[in-house]
Motif scaffolding. Structure first.
Motif, PDB file in Angstrom:
ATOM      1  N   GLY A  40       0.771  -1.233   0.000  1.00  0.00           N
ATOM      2  CA  GLY A  40       0.000   0.000   0.000  1.00  0.00           C
ATOM      3  C   GLY A  40       0.800   1.280   0.000  1.00  0.00           C
ATOM      4  N   VAL A  41       2.112   1.200  -0.267  1.00  0.00           N
ATOM      5  CA  VAL A  41       2.916   2.432  -0.246  1.00  0.00           C
ATOM      6  C   VAL A  41       3.691   2.680  -1.537  1.00  0.00           C
ATOM      7  N   LEU A  42       3.947   1.644  -2.343  1.00  0.00           N
ATOM      8  CA  LEU A  42       4.703   1.844  -3.575  1.00  0.00           C
ATOM      9  C   LEU A  42       4.127   0.958  -4.677  1.00  0.00           C
ATOM     10  N   PHE A  43       3.803   1.602  -5.790  1.00  0.00           N
ATOM     11  CA  PHE A  43       3.147   0.924  -6.903  1.00  0.00           C
ATOM     12  C   PHE A  43       3.877   1.223  -8.203  1.00  0.00           C
ATOM     13  N   ARG A  44       3.754   0.317  -9.172  1.00  0.00           N
ATOM     14  CA  ARG A  44       4.270   0.526 -10.527  1.00  0.00           C
ATOM     15  C   ARG A  44       3.107   0.393 -11.496  1.00  0.00           C
ATOM     16  N   SER A  45       3.210   1.051 -12.658  1.00  0.00           N
ATOM     17  CA  SER A  45       2.052   1.085 -13.531  1.00  0.00           C
ATOM     18  C   SER A  45       2.427   1.396 -14.969  1.00  0.00           C
ATOM     19  N   ASP A  46       1.487   1.109 -15.878  1.00  0.00           N
ATOM     20  CA  ASP A  46       1.546   1.690 -17.202  1.00  0.00           C
ATOM     21  C   ASP A  46       1.104   3.152 -17.078  1.00  0.00           C
TER      22      ASP A  46
END
Length: 248
Positions: A40-46
């Motif tokens: 819930g603190v670091l995300f990756r994405s398109d």
């Protein structure tokens, strides 16, 4: 859309897939040095330019997103936009790492990002070491190459095992059919020469990232050695780990 500007209480998680983002995932839960990566603190994405109104609402409401780190080049951003998140209170941090010297293969391309864009990548790590930056998401266009390199940097600094870093990179394969369709649309939109069709279409494989990590080990000893060579300090790395690792 104004209601996005007022943050609602965050649950730190999403239930169910997003509508427009096909390569969005939480980096939490991976094994790290002394514990696991916090969820819930670091995300990756398109690219967040593809977020629908419902996606943007969920990112702000459910995740309490604080920062967007955009790894795309200035031309991409100007032509393809930032999407609906640009109309929110979420902080925007441009960190373009696209324009590097040519390479014979993807591994060489990734290593060129680490070397030629080392100061930019180090700056994003420094940003993530600040508690007020989190929760954060970083992205490029597809969420594969540039995003994969930054993910490898951060996860490597957290002590995530190399096989887990490579597996996270390869997880993008599930989104590649949709991403390939998008690439064709983007190429047409920007008036670029059509890309040759690969049969079968290219997909990220764990072995590619494993090879990049081999080069990191050969040149810098480990990811911490890379980070220190580009000006990051031990205090900044300690802060990064404090914010992103849940001790066991």
């Amino acid at each position: 859309m104004r209601f996005w500007r007022r943050r609602k209480p965050s649950t730190g998680s999403l239930t169910g897939p997003l509508e427009g983002l096909v390569n969005f995932r939480d980096l939490g839960g991976l094994p790290a040095d002394g514990g696991t990566v916090r969820t819930g603190v670091l995300f990756r994405s398109d690219s967040l330019a593809y977020a629908t109104p419902a996606d943007a609402d969920r990112l702000v409401r459910d995740l309490g997103l604080s920062t967007v780190i955009d790894l795309r080049g200035e031309y991409e951003v100007s032509q393809l936009g930032r999407g609906l998140l640009s109309d929110t209170a979420v902080e925007y941090y441009p960190a373009p790492i696209a324009d590097v010297s040519g390479a014979e293969d993807l591994v060489g391309h990734y290593v060129a990002m680490l070397t030629e864009k080392g100061p930019v990548l180090a700056g994003t790590v420094r940003l993530l070491s600040c508690a007020g930056t989190l929760p954060a998401v970083f992205h490029c266009e597809a969420g594969c190459d540039r995003t994969g390199v930054l993910a490898a940097v951060v996860l490597g600094l957290l002590g995530v095992p190399e096989d887990a870093i490579a597996a996270d990179y390869a997880a993008t394969a599930a989104a590649m059919p949709t991403i390939h369709e998008r690439v064709a649309v983007v190429v047409d939109r920007l008036g670029l020469p059509p890309r040759p069709v690969e049969v079968p279409a290219w997909e990220p494989e764990a072995a590619l990232m494993a090879k990049m990590l081999d080069v990191v080990r050969e040149r810098w000893g480990d990811m911490e050695g890379w980070a220190l060579s580009y000006g990051l300090t031990q205090d900044e790395l300690a802060a990064l780990r404090q914010h992103l690792i849940l001790a066991s």
